[in-house]
Scaffold this active site. Structure first.
Site, PDB file in Angstrom:
ATOM      1  CD  GLU A 111      -4.817   4.946   0.882  1.00 47.90           C
ATOM      2  OE1 GLU A 111      -4.716   5.613   1.926  1.00 47.90           O
ATOM      3  OE2 GLU A 111      -5.794   4.218   0.616  1.00 47.90           O
ATOM      4  CG  ASP A 113      -8.307  10.859 -24.026  1.00 41.55           C
ATOM      5  OD1 ASP A 113      -7.285  10.149 -24.169  1.00 41.55           O
ATOM      6  OD2 ASP A 113      -9.383  10.398 -23.602  1.00 41.55           O
ATOM      7  CE  LYS A 140      -6.721   2.492 -26.019  1.00 43.42           C
ATOM      8  NZ  LYS A 140      -7.073   3.143 -24.780  1.00 43.42           N
ATOM      9  CE1 TYR A 185      -4.298   0.686  -0.311  1.00 46.90           C
ATOM     10  CE2 TYR A 185      -4.354  -1.467   0.728  1.00 46.90           C
ATOM     11  CZ  TYR A 185      -4.979  -0.468   0.004  1.00 46.90           C
ATOM     12  OH  TYR A 185      -6.257  -0.627  -0.414  1.00 46.90           O
ATOM     13  CB  THR A 241      -4.139   4.295 -22.343  1.00 50.95           C
ATOM     14  OG1 THR A 241      -3.910   4.307 -23.746  1.00 50.95           O
ATOM     15  CG2 THR A 241      -5.577   4.678 -22.056  1.00 50.95           C
ATOM     16  NE  ARG A 257      -5.629  -3.996 -20.352  1.00 57.51           N
ATOM     17  CZ  ARG A 257      -6.123  -3.549 -21.514  1.00 57.51           C
ATOM     18  NH1 ARG A 257      -7.035  -2.590 -21.535  1.00 57.51           N
ATOM     19  NH2 ARG A 257      -5.733  -4.062 -22.655  1.00 57.51           N
TER      20      ARG A 257
HETATM   21  N1  PLP Z   1      -9.618   7.840 -24.005  1.00 55.15           N
HETATM   22  C1  PLP Z   1      -9.653   7.396 -25.258  1.00 55.15           C
HETATM   23  C2  PLP Z   1      -9.614   8.390 -26.378  1.00 55.15           C
HETATM   24  C3  PLP Z   1      -9.669   6.023 -25.535  1.00 55.15           C
HETATM   25  O1  PLP Z   1      -9.726   5.590 -26.785  1.00 55.15           O
HETATM   26  C4  PLP Z   1      -9.677   5.124 -24.445  1.00 55.15           C
HETATM   27  C5  PLP Z   1      -9.697   3.662 -24.645  1.00 55.15           C
HETATM   28  O2  PLP Z   1      -9.924   3.132 -25.654  1.00 55.15           O
HETATM   29  C6  PLP Z   1      -9.681   5.646 -23.152  1.00 55.15           C
HETATM   30  C7  PLP Z   1      -9.654   6.995 -22.951  1.00 55.15           C
HETATM   31  C8  PLP Z   1      -9.863   4.753 -21.958  1.00 55.15           C
HETATM   32  O3  PLP Z   1      -8.830   4.037 -21.567  1.00 55.15           O
HETATM   33  P1  PLP Z   1      -9.049   2.865 -20.467  1.00 55.15           P
HETATM   34  O4  PLP Z   1      -9.732   1.760 -21.174  1.00 55.15           O
HETATM   35  O5  PLP Z   1      -7.663   2.590 -20.018  1.00 55.15           O
HETATM   36  O6  PLP Z   1      -9.874   3.431 -19.358  1.00 55.15           O
END
Ligand code: PLP
Length: 424
Positions: free
Chosen positions: A62, A206, A235, A60, A232, A241
């Site tokens: 935090e 994003d 990918k 842990y 993320t 992940r």
């Molecule tokens: N944002 C976008 C543009 C995505 O395409 C994705 C996943 O495909 C995410 C966020 C979410 O990622 P996660 O599945 O790790 O929550």
């Protein structure tokens, strides 16, 4: 082995849970024997996988390095410091938060940091390429914020920044989100910045899908332009992940607090360590070459499909994915997925801009090249994959031909093996 008296055996590496072990073995075989063309998937290195399976999961931690709520965090501090520093080096920033458990959590933390319930958010329409965490009505974003959307231009099927500006002037959003799940073109963050500045909005990029292309210079970098960049790590970054947030250090306090205790509790330290491993890999020159080849392969496969008479949304691709419109092929995305899965080609159905079909059916499919590029495939293999895809879709009712194609797919996948000599 689960030892007698119910104690977990810590001394033996034996695996007694055959039920789960068999499933993992089957999954390794599935990943090896199929062609994975899901744009959001990849094969991590064995080092990343081993790091995820380490004892760091037991701890842990935090809080943040130097300020933990638990004792015994000295090793956790070292791991997280390394991960944060590598993330900053990779993205070219002076602040990073590597704790978000996923891309959605990273987005939620930014929302919590800068928005109040009911605030206006302007994001890309889900049906035209956006992501559910940008305002789906069942998602927290759609339930707690006033979501307004922009789309693509109906003619070009690309972002129309003048149109987005017009919408922003009317909506006056508190936050603009630039980013998508199924958009195959370059996103011009500086145009979004202009719009955000004019309307007084925060800008969040994003980059979940394109982060690996961005950090290697094959997509414009959002870091110096957007207030917040989320991503993320699983990918195109090709790590475990997970998610992360990049911003200027002036936002460090609000983002750190929004992640913990805002939307999360204890950080997943084994995952943070694996993120650090992946960031190190992504900092190598070979990763730059990898990113270049992802796009080269995406363009090659896209061109092949176009030459075979398939309509490509927006006419092409600048990144790791492209969308095929099946409307004129008397086939839905759902049906195409079924046919292609039967021959070992794994893609996903996808709505196309202004799709008239339900997202569970769709008029399109999305194809991405990060995983096959990790396997070492190049343009020649993209040609072979294109032949298999078109062959399967054109001969959907001919089981003998589909069987031949399935054999070709397996042979091709096996020529570029992944996870060889990998102990489950
Ligand atoms: N944002 C976008 C543009 C995505 O395409 C994705 C996943 O495909 C995410 C966020 C979410 O990622 P996660 O599945 O790790 O929550």
């Amino acid at each position: 082995m689960i030892a007698e008296k119910g104690h977990v055996n810590h001394t033996s590496g034996n695996r007694s849970d055959t039920e789960i072990r068999e499933i993992i073995e089957k999954e390794i075989a599935r990943q090896r024997n199929n062609l994975i063309l899901i744009a959001s998937e990849n094969f991590t290195s064995q080092e990343v996988i081993r790091t995820m399976g380490s004892v760091l999961t037991n701890k842990y931690a935090e809080g943040y390095p130097g300020f933990r709520y638990y004792a015994g965090c000295e090793n956790m501090d070292s791991v997280e410091d390394i991960a944060r520093n590598r993330a900053m080096e990779l993205f070219g920033s002076n602040y990073s938060n590597v704790q978000p458990h996923s891309g959605v959590n990273a987005n939620m933390a930014v929302f919590l940091a800068v928005l109040k319930c009911g605030d206006r958010v302007l994001s890309m329409s889900l049906r035209d390429g956006g992501h559910l965490s940008h305002g789906h009505k069942q998602n927290l974003s759609g339930k707690y914020f006033d979501i307004h959307t922009y789309s693509v231009n109906p003619e070009t099927e690309q972002l129309d920044y003048d149109e987005i500006k017009k919408i922003a002037r009317v909506v006056k959003p508190h936050l603009i989100i630039a980013g998508a799940s199924s958009y195959s073109r370059i996103i011009d963050y500086s145009r979004f910045r202009e719009i955000a500045d004019e309307t007084g909005a925060y800008l969040m990029a994003d980059t979940a899908h394109i982060a690996g292309l961005m950090v290697t210079g094959y997509h414009p970098n959002s870091v110096k332009v957007a207030d917040f960049t989320t991503a993320t790590t699983h990918k195109t970054i090709r790590g475990p992940r997970g998610g992360l947030i990049i911003a200027d250090k002036k936002y460090a306090g609000i983002i750190d607090r929004a992640v913990f205790p805002g939307v999360q509790g204890g950080p997943l330290m084994h995952i943070i360590a694996a993120k650090a491993v992946a960031f190190r890999e992504a900092l190598q020159d070979s990763f730059k070459d990898y990113a270049r080849r992802i796009i080269e392969n995406s363009k090659a496969l896209c061109d092949y499909m176009k030459d075979q008479g398939f309509r490509i949304v927006s006419g092409g691709t600048d990144n790791h994915l492209f969308l095929i419109d099946l409307t004129t092929k008397s086939m839905t995305g759902f049906e195409a997925v079924g046919i292609l899965t039967s021959v070992g080609i794994i893609i996903n159905k996808n709505v196309i801009p202004f799709d008239k079909l339900d997202p569970t059916i769709t008029s399109g499919i999305r194809i991405g090249t990060p995983a096959v590029t990790t396997q070492g495939m190049g343009k020649a293999e993209m040609h072979k994959i294109g032949e298999c895809i078109t062959g399967a879709l054109k001969n959907r009712d001919k089981p003998a031909i589909l069987k031949e194609i399935a054999a070709k797919v397996k042979k091709l996948a096996n020529e570029f093996p992944v996870y060889e000599n990998f102990e489950v």
